[in-house]
Scaffold this motif. Structure first.
Motif, PDB file in Angstrom:
ATOM      1  N   CYS A  68       0.767  -0.729  -0.173  1.00  0.00           N
ATOM      2  CA  CYS A  68       0.073  -0.376   0.210  1.00  0.00           C
ATOM      3  C   CYS A  68       0.735   1.364   0.043  1.00  0.00           C
ATOM      4  N   ASP A  69       2.112   1.408   0.563  1.00  0.00           N
ATOM      5  CA  ASP A  69       2.219   2.827   0.748  1.00  0.00           C
ATOM      6  C   ASP A  69       3.523   2.411  -0.369  1.00  0.00           C
ATOM      7  N   ARG A  70       4.213   1.854  -1.492  1.00  0.00           N
ATOM      8  CA  ARG A  70       4.193   1.670  -2.792  1.00  0.00           C
ATOM      9  C   ARG A  70       3.358   2.627  -3.728  1.00  0.00           C
ATOM     10  N   ILE A  71       2.544   2.203  -3.618  1.00  0.00           N
ATOM     11  CA  ILE A  71       1.677   2.532  -4.874  1.00  0.00           C
ATOM     12  C   ILE A  71      -0.198   3.557  -4.184  1.00  0.00           C
ATOM     13  N   ALA A  72       0.464   3.773  -3.177  1.00  0.00           N
ATOM     14  CA  ALA A  72      -0.984   5.020  -2.722  1.00  0.00           C
ATOM     15  C   ALA A  72      -0.500   6.553  -3.901  1.00  0.00           C
ATOM     16  N   ALA A  73       0.727   6.492  -3.592  1.00  0.00           N
ATOM     17  CA  ALA A  73       0.817   7.900  -5.000  1.00  0.00           C
ATOM     18  C   ALA A  73       0.853   7.458  -6.086  1.00  0.00           C
ATOM     19  N   SER A  74       1.088   6.563  -6.932  1.00  0.00           N
ATOM     20  CA  SER A  74      -0.138   6.414  -7.946  1.00  0.00           C
ATOM     21  C   SER A  74      -1.073   6.178  -8.181  1.00  0.00           C
ATOM     22  N   ARG A 133     -11.150  -1.331  -2.344  1.00  0.00           N
ATOM     23  CA  ARG A 133     -10.610  -1.873  -4.453  1.00  0.00           C
ATOM     24  C   ARG A 133      -9.259  -2.738  -3.946  1.00  0.00           C
ATOM     25  N   ILE A 134      -8.928  -1.595  -3.761  1.00  0.00           N
ATOM     26  CA  ILE A 134      -7.267  -1.942  -3.090  1.00  0.00           C
ATOM     27  C   ILE A 134      -7.304  -3.522  -2.325  1.00  0.00           C
ATOM     28  N   LEU A 154      -6.243  -2.554 -11.564  1.00  0.00           N
ATOM     29  CA  LEU A 154      -5.119  -3.790 -11.329  1.00  0.00           C
ATOM     30  C   LEU A 154      -4.008  -3.536 -12.068  1.00  0.00           C
ATOM     31  N   ASP A 155      -4.427  -2.969 -13.804  1.00  0.00           N
ATOM     32  CA  ASP A 155      -3.062  -2.882 -13.993  1.00  0.00           C
ATOM     33  C   ASP A 155      -1.985  -2.250 -13.314  1.00  0.00           C
ATOM     34  N   GLN A 156      -2.867  -0.404 -13.120  1.00  0.00           N
ATOM     35  CA  GLN A 156      -2.435   0.063 -12.216  1.00  0.00           C
ATOM     36  C   GLN A 156      -0.919   0.053 -11.057  1.00  0.00           C
ATOM     37  N   ILE A 157      -1.464  -1.393 -10.423  1.00  0.00           N
ATOM     38  CA  ILE A 157      -0.865  -1.774  -9.334  1.00  0.00           C
ATOM     39  C   ILE A 157       0.331  -2.627  -9.513  1.00  0.00           C
TER      40      ILE A 157
END
Length: 394
Positions: free
Chosen positions: A166-172, A268-269, A305-308
């Motif tokens: 979560c910390d890695r993807i939160a900004a994106s 959703r995440i 899902l694609d973004q993550i």
């Protein structure tokens, strides 16, 4: 320690100079010639305990200014200096600018000093309460996470890994409050405290559950929500955790609830990370893991899902046909089997039923079928596979 800072805002420079003469030595204060300068000061990092603004200013009136300051600096105590304290002005100021006190022009020195003193006292009460809430929040979360860590270290370890994701993807993904998302991931399995030890043990070991046991586990987000919602400022976190198994198409738990984009982004995440955590061993996440999740498109927000995947997925060298032209052999457990693996041994249940025979590449359909069988049967493990080194026509 420096005294809390008061800000006076007016478009009349002579009035500001007069205030400086009256209040010098009595308060720590600053002045701003008009609303623009006041807003610029706050955006540049100035911290004000109290703001006193004139009502009639050409760029922006006092109500509009104090409403903006309330957004930029919520702890600041706002006051208004006006020569037109009619009912309409008062109502607007209270509703929009969160006004603590009015001063009429011209203002008596003693009334002004008494009002400013009261404003500083109110600021101290606000900040003291905020500090108390933050300490209570931190202490409560610490207790819950320690309970989970003691209850089942394996499950807690997976929650910590989900928090790192979560910390890695939160900004994106544009998450507005990253701390909230990470905390939801960390507390997502806290509802497991309601489970009997035998079910908890099988969950930690990724063993199959009976239908009634699966139904009990399925309802743990409700327990988690009830626990988390008792902690101040975590109402949104509680809702995210409650809906963490709500499918994008409206199915899943709870039976009645939002669907699609109406499901909170955090939920959703977590829906993606809950399933990703079941098929990922360690911290390495690769493209094949996301390919497997895509076999259930109704479950997830596919754009999310694609973004993550773009943020998390790394290249798995075992699938690099250039670096490993002949392929590499691995002894693996079934939960780590991937599409494209070449079977060197049979995949066989303990009671002798062969599900997949050696000498074949694992297809998407076969992998999906195997995942269903794993919930019902136990298999001989580990199995031996070869990864990489085969052409598409194979």
């Amino acid at each position: 320690m420096e005294d809390p800072l008061i800000l006076f805002v007016d478009d009349d420079e002579n009035l500001l100079m007069g205030l400086k003469r009256k209040l010098r030595g009595k308060f720590n204060f600053d002045t701003a010639l008009g609303p623009s300068q006041a807003i610029e000061n706050i955006r540049n990092g100035a911290k004000y305990a109290v703001c006193v603004a004139d009502m009639r200013m050409p760029e922006m009136d006092g109500v509009q200014l104090l409403a903006e300051i309330a957004k930029l600096s919520p702890d600041t105590v706002n006051m208004m200096l006006t020569g037109n304290a009619d009912q309409k002005t008062a109502v607007e100021a209270i509703n929009q600018g969160r006004i603590f006190r009015f001063f009429n022009k011209p203002c008596d020195d003693e009334d002004l000093i008494a009002g400013l003193t009261a404003g500083l006292r109110q600021y101290q009460l606000i900040t003291a309460e905020k500090a108390l809430i933050e300490q209570t929040l931190a202490g409560s979360v610490k207790v819950l996470t320690e309970v989970l860590a003691q209850l089942n270290p394996t499950i807690f370890g997976k929650a910590m890994r989900a928090k790192r994701w979560c910390d890695r993807i939160a900004a994106s993904v544009g998450y507005p409050h990253p701390w909230e998302l990470g905390l939801a991931a960390l507390l997502a399995p806290i509802g497991y405290v309601s489970l009997p030890p035998d079910i908890l043990g099988r969950l930690g070991a990724d063993k199959a559950l009976q239908p009634l046991e699966r139904d009990v586990v399925r309802r743990t987000p409700e327990v988690a929500r009830n626990l988390i919602s008792n902690i101040p400022r975590l109402e949104q976190v509680a809702q995210i955790v409650y809906l963490q198994y709500r499918d994008y198409d409206g199915s899943g738990f709870p039976a009645d609830g939002p669907e699609g984009k109406d499901i909170p982004l955090g939920s959703r995440i977590l829906r993606i990370f809950n399933d990703l955590g079941k098929i990922v061993d360690g911290d390495l996440v690769v493209k094949q893991h996301f390919d497997e999740l895509r076999q259930k498109p109704k479950r997830y927000d596919m754009a999310l899902l694609d973004q993550i995947e773009q943020e998390l997925a790394e290249v798995d060298p075992a699938y690099d046909n250039v670096a490993y032209p002949e392929g590499t052999e691995h002894d693996i457990y079934l939960k780590h089997l991937r599409m494209g693996d070449f079977l060197i041994t049979d995949i066989e249940t303990l009671d002798g039923h062969v599900l997949l025979t050696r000498g074949n590449y694992v297809s998407e359909v076969q992998l999906q079928r195997l995942r269903v069988f794993q919930k019902l049967h136990q298999f001989h493990e580990p199995i031996r596979v070869r990864r990489g080194g085969h052409d598409d026509e194979d």
